[in-house]
Design an enzyme around this catalytic site. Structure first.
Site, PDB file in Angstrom:
ATOM      1  N   GLY A 121       0.839  -1.201   0.000  1.00 51.34           N
ATOM      2  CA  GLY A 121       0.000   0.000   0.000  1.00 51.34           C
ATOM      3  C   GLY A 121       0.869   1.244   0.000  1.00 51.34           C
ATOM      4  O   GLY A 121       1.946   1.246   0.603  1.00 51.34           O
ATOM      5  N   ILE A 132       1.676   2.779   6.924  1.00 53.20           N
ATOM      6  CA  ILE A 132       1.033   3.778   7.791  1.00 53.20           C
ATOM      7  C   ILE A 132       0.578   3.116   9.094  1.00 53.20           C
ATOM      8  O   ILE A 132       0.369   3.793  10.082  1.00 53.20           O
ATOM      9  CB  ILE A 132      -0.158   4.510   7.120  1.00 53.20           C
ATOM     10  CG1 ILE A 132      -1.292   3.563   6.791  1.00 53.20           C
ATOM     11  CG2 ILE A 132       0.262   5.316   5.929  1.00 53.20           C
ATOM     12  CD1 ILE A 132      -2.608   4.298   6.598  1.00 53.20           C
ATOM     13  N   ASP A 177       3.251  -0.957  12.205  1.00 51.48           N
ATOM     14  CA  ASP A 177       3.290  -2.223  12.936  1.00 51.48           C
ATOM     15  C   ASP A 177       4.406  -3.159  12.483  1.00 51.48           C
ATOM     16  O   ASP A 177       4.351  -4.357  12.730  1.00 51.48           O
ATOM     17  CB  ASP A 177       1.929  -2.935  12.814  1.00 51.48           C
ATOM     18  CG  ASP A 177       1.573  -3.291  11.378  1.00 51.48           C
ATOM     19  OD1 ASP A 177       2.276  -2.827  10.453  1.00 51.48           O
ATOM     20  OD2 ASP A 177       0.598  -4.034  11.179  1.00 51.48           O
ATOM     21  N   ARG A 215     -25.110  13.124  19.201  1.00 47.94           N
ATOM     22  CA  ARG A 215     -24.954  11.814  18.574  1.00 47.94           C
ATOM     23  C   ARG A 215     -23.715  11.076  19.064  1.00 47.94           C
ATOM     24  O   ARG A 215     -22.762  11.683  19.528  1.00 47.94           O
ATOM     25  CB  ARG A 215     -24.783  11.979  17.055  1.00 47.94           C
ATOM     26  CG  ARG A 215     -26.088  12.150  16.328  1.00 47.94           C
ATOM     27  CD  ARG A 215     -25.829  12.366  14.853  1.00 47.94           C
ATOM     28  NE  ARG A 215     -27.090  12.489  14.153  1.00 47.94           N
ATOM     29  CZ  ARG A 215     -27.227  13.108  12.983  1.00 47.94           C
ATOM     30  NH1 ARG A 215     -26.181  13.658  12.401  1.00 47.94           N
ATOM     31  NH2 ARG A 215     -28.410  13.156  12.399  1.00 47.94           N
ATOM     32  N   ARG A 259      -4.813  -2.908  10.360  1.00 48.69           N
ATOM     33  CA  ARG A 259      -5.236  -4.282  10.080  1.00 48.69           C
ATOM     34  C   ARG A 259      -4.935  -5.209  11.263  1.00 48.69           C
ATOM     35  O   ARG A 259      -5.824  -5.888  11.768  1.00 48.69           O
ATOM     36  CB  ARG A 259      -4.490  -4.707   8.814  1.00 48.69           C
ATOM     37  CG  ARG A 259      -4.279  -6.135   8.561  1.00 48.69           C
ATOM     38  CD  ARG A 259      -3.626  -6.345   7.222  1.00 48.69           C
ATOM     39  NE  ARG A 259      -4.562  -6.060   6.167  1.00 48.69           N
ATOM     40  CZ  ARG A 259      -5.520  -6.898   5.781  1.00 48.69           C
ATOM     41  NH1 ARG A 259      -5.640  -8.073   6.340  1.00 48.69           N
ATOM     42  NH2 ARG A 259      -6.344  -6.572   4.824  1.00 48.69           N
ATOM     43  N   GLU A 296      -9.909  -0.792  11.872  1.00 44.79           N
ATOM     44  CA  GLU A 296     -10.622  -1.715  10.971  1.00 44.79           C
ATOM     45  C   GLU A 296     -10.445  -3.182  11.382  1.00 44.79           C
ATOM     46  O   GLU A 296     -11.301  -4.017  11.118  1.00 44.79           O
ATOM     47  CB  GLU A 296     -10.125  -1.531   9.533  1.00 44.79           C
ATOM     48  CG  GLU A 296      -8.644  -1.830   9.399  1.00 44.79           C
ATOM     49  CD  GLU A 296      -8.061  -1.631   8.025  1.00 44.79           C
ATOM     50  OE1 GLU A 296      -8.805  -1.451   7.057  1.00 44.79           O
ATOM     51  OE2 GLU A 296      -6.812  -1.674   7.929  1.00 44.79           O
ATOM     52  N   HIS A 319      -9.034   5.359   2.614  1.00 46.56           N
ATOM     53  CA  HIS A 319      -7.760   5.709   1.981  1.00 46.56           C
ATOM     54  C   HIS A 319      -7.404   7.198   2.077  1.00 46.56           C
ATOM     55  O   HIS A 319      -6.289   7.571   1.710  1.00 46.56           O
ATOM     56  CB  HIS A 319      -7.757   5.233   0.523  1.00 46.56           C
ATOM     57  CG  HIS A 319      -7.751   3.738   0.443  1.00 46.56           C
ATOM     58  ND1 HIS A 319      -8.901   2.995   0.587  1.00 46.56           N
ATOM     59  CD2 HIS A 319      -6.744   2.851   0.303  1.00 46.56           C
ATOM     60  CE1 HIS A 319      -8.602   1.711   0.512  1.00 46.56           C
ATOM     61  NE2 HIS A 319      -7.303   1.596   0.338  1.00 46.56           N
ATOM     62  N   GLN A 330      -6.685   8.450   4.672  1.00 45.82           N
ATOM     63  CA  GLN A 330      -5.572   8.400   5.634  1.00 45.82           C
ATOM     64  C   GLN A 330      -4.216   8.178   4.968  1.00 45.82           C
ATOM     65  O   GLN A 330      -3.179   8.419   5.555  1.00 45.82           O
ATOM     66  CB  GLN A 330      -5.802   7.253   6.635  1.00 45.82           C
ATOM     67  CG  GLN A 330      -6.999   7.453   7.505  1.00 45.82           C
ATOM     68  CD  GLN A 330      -7.465   6.139   8.126  1.00 45.82           C
ATOM     69  OE1 GLN A 330      -7.021   5.771   9.194  1.00 45.82           O
ATOM     70  NE2 GLN A 330      -8.355   5.426   7.454  1.00 45.82           N
ATOM     71  N   ARG A 331      -4.232   7.649   3.755  1.00 45.45           N
ATOM     72  CA  ARG A 331      -2.958   7.333   3.087  1.00 45.45           C
ATOM     73  C   ARG A 331      -2.599   8.333   2.002  1.00 45.45           C
ATOM     74  O   ARG A 331      -1.514   8.270   1.434  1.00 45.45           O
ATOM     75  CB  ARG A 331      -3.060   5.948   2.426  1.00 45.45           C
ATOM     76  CG  ARG A 331      -2.999   4.820   3.372  1.00 45.45           C
ATOM     77  CD  ARG A 331      -2.336   3.585   2.821  1.00 45.45           C
ATOM     78  NE  ARG A 331      -2.605   3.256   1.469  1.00 45.45           N
ATOM     79  CZ  ARG A 331      -3.109   2.087   1.036  1.00 45.45           C
ATOM     80  NH1 ARG A 331      -3.432   1.163   1.906  1.00 45.45           N
ATOM     81  NH2 ARG A 331      -3.266   1.857  -0.227  1.00 45.45           N
TER      82      ARG A 331
HETATM   83  O1  F6P Z   1      -1.150  -1.976   4.968  1.00 47.86           O
HETATM   84  C1  F6P Z   1      -1.667  -0.757   5.257  1.00 47.86           C
HETATM   85  C2  F6P Z   1      -3.136  -0.698   4.985  1.00 47.86           C
HETATM   86  O2  F6P Z   1      -3.387   0.664   4.957  1.00 47.86           O
HETATM   87  C3  F6P Z   1      -4.040  -1.422   6.000  1.00 47.86           C
HETATM   88  O3  F6P Z   1      -4.288  -0.716   7.154  1.00 47.86           O
HETATM   89  C4  F6P Z   1      -5.280  -1.647   5.195  1.00 47.86           C
HETATM   90  O4  F6P Z   1      -6.006  -2.747   5.662  1.00 47.86           O
HETATM   91  C5  F6P Z   1      -4.749  -1.900   3.833  1.00 47.86           C
HETATM   92  O5  F6P Z   1      -3.517  -1.234   3.742  1.00 47.86           O
HETATM   93  C6  F6P Z   1      -5.673  -1.449   2.721  1.00 47.86           C
HETATM   94  O6  F6P Z   1      -5.133  -1.877   1.534  1.00 47.86           O
HETATM   95  P1  F6P Z   1      -5.646  -1.527   0.077  1.00 47.86           P
HETATM   96  O7  F6P Z   1      -4.997  -0.239  -0.308  1.00 47.86           O
HETATM   97  O8  F6P Z   1      -5.151  -2.654  -0.756  1.00 47.86           O
HETATM   98  O9  F6P Z   1      -7.117  -1.394   0.125  1.00 47.86           O
END
Ligand code: F6P
Length: 356
Positions: free
Chosen positions: A10, A126, A129, A162, A171, A222, A276, A278-279
């Site tokens: 990712g 991200i 871990d 709320r 993950r 998640e 996503h 977050q990324r």
């Molecule tokens: O490995 C990092 C991560 O951001 C996980 O937290 C998440 O489950 C996964 O990648 C999501 O992956 P993809 O971009 O393949 O949906």
């Protein structure tokens, strides 16, 4: 020296900062030449590459994503995949390879190392871990994004009385949920390391409301799990598909949890899935610096001949550790950090009994 480079798994804010640092130090200090393989290990299987020179890395420091693009391609799952990677390295005259990725990408790097490739790894996720290193770049940016989202969710939750359930990435480990939950003043933080009892979550929300606070924020990773009778529960899957490294796709826990909380408390509850977001986007200043330090550390390791190793951050120093140390174990949230979060919340009878 001619050095190959790739980014796998990712994407992660800071990848371009790493690439830039490696190329700049490689060119200025060691007179290296670089070739960038595209889309993770796919680039080595299919011999897809681009030249990586000073011009290619100019202006990329603040950019999210990766100029080399990425994929979750696993050569070990393709016929002759590893052999094809070795062929590509030879065809391109590559004398050393720098692989930037998480445990999956680095496990392939280790396989190539065992077949004689001179490899150095750089940790990336991200989720923060990866074993053997204190922090991975991208994590800080993700936490800042989640923290800002929590600030925003707070005001709308308060306006509507709320409960808001915010699902974040994580993950196997709850680093993002825990850090951003603490920073964003969440009322409940749920992480994969500690399966949770939904009745107790509902109780703590009710207790808050009894204290005159009519809104609550729950941050859930998640990969968090509902505890089951005598078991550890299992994570919520978004579908049954798996990627090439055998990982199931997670997602959806916030919606289920929101429904269960509303059912138990009667308080109106909504779910927000940050996904996503977050990324994506520009890395934080902290991640730009950390990624740069990793890149500089890795190119020095190549020139010291420390192959089969990974650049790691230990006690705020970049050091070299065996790749196997990083890929054999996941770095779960430690008890000390869990206690930091626990220290902020009301002590329920249950936690009193457990001495927490
Ligand atoms: O490995 C990092 C991560 O951001 C996980 O937290 C998440 O489950 C996964 O990648 C999501 O992956 P993809 O971009 O393949 O949906």
């Amino acid at each position: 020296m001619k050095i190959g480079m790739l980014t796998g798994g990712g994407d992660c804010p800071g990848l371009n900062a790493v690439i830039r640092a490696i190329v700049r130090k490689g060119v200025f200090t060691y007179e290296d030449e670089f070739v960038g393989f595209l889309e993770g290990w796919r680039g080595l299987i299919e011999n897809l590459s681009m030249p990586l020179d000073l011009e290619a890395v100019a202006g990329i420091l603040p950019r999210g994503g990766t100029i080399l693009r990425t994929s979750r391609t696993n050569p070990a799952k393709r016929p002759d995949g590893i052999d094809r990677c070795l062929d590509t390295l030879e065809k391109n005259g590559v004398q050393a390879l720098i692989a930037i990725g998480g445990d999956d990408t680095l496990s392939v790097a280790q396989k190539l190392h065992e077949r004689g490739t001179r490899v150095v790894g750089i940790p990336k996720t991200i989720d923060n871990d990866l074993g053997g290193t204190d922090y991975t770049f991208g994590f800080d940016t993700a936490c800042n994004i989640v923290c800002e989202a929590l600030d925003r969710v707070h005001t709308t939750a308060e306006a509507h009385n709320r409960v808001m359930v915010v699902e974040v990435m994580g993950r196997d480990a709850g680093w993002i949920a825990l850090y951003s939950g603490i920073a964003g003043g969440a009322d409940v933080i749920l992480i994969p390391e500690r399966p949770f009892d939904v009745d107790k979550v509902a109780d703590s929300i009710r207790e808050r409301h009894e204290r005159g606070l009519y809104f609550s924020i729950i941050v859930v990773a998640e990969g968090a799990k509902f505890s089951s009778e005598g078991g550890q529960g299992s994570p919520v899957l978004s579908d049954m598909g798996k990627d090439e490294f055998g990982h199931v796709k997670l997602g959806g826990i916030a919606n289920i949890l929101a429904r269960e909380i509303e059912k138990r408390t009667g308080f109106e509850t909504r779910a927000v899935v940050l996904g996503h977001i977050q990324r994506g986007g520009s890395p934080s200043a902290f991640d730009r610096v950390l990624a740069t330090r990793y890149g500089l550390g890795a190119i020095d390791m190549v020139h010291r001949g420390e192959f089969g190793s990974m650049a790691a951050l230990r006690a705020n120093k970049i050091v070299s550790i065996p790749l196997v140390d990083a890929i054999t174990r996941n770095r779960a949230v430690d008890d000390e950090m869990i206690q930091v979060a626990d220290g902020l919340f009301a002590r329920t009878a249950d936690r009193e009994a457990a001495g927490r």
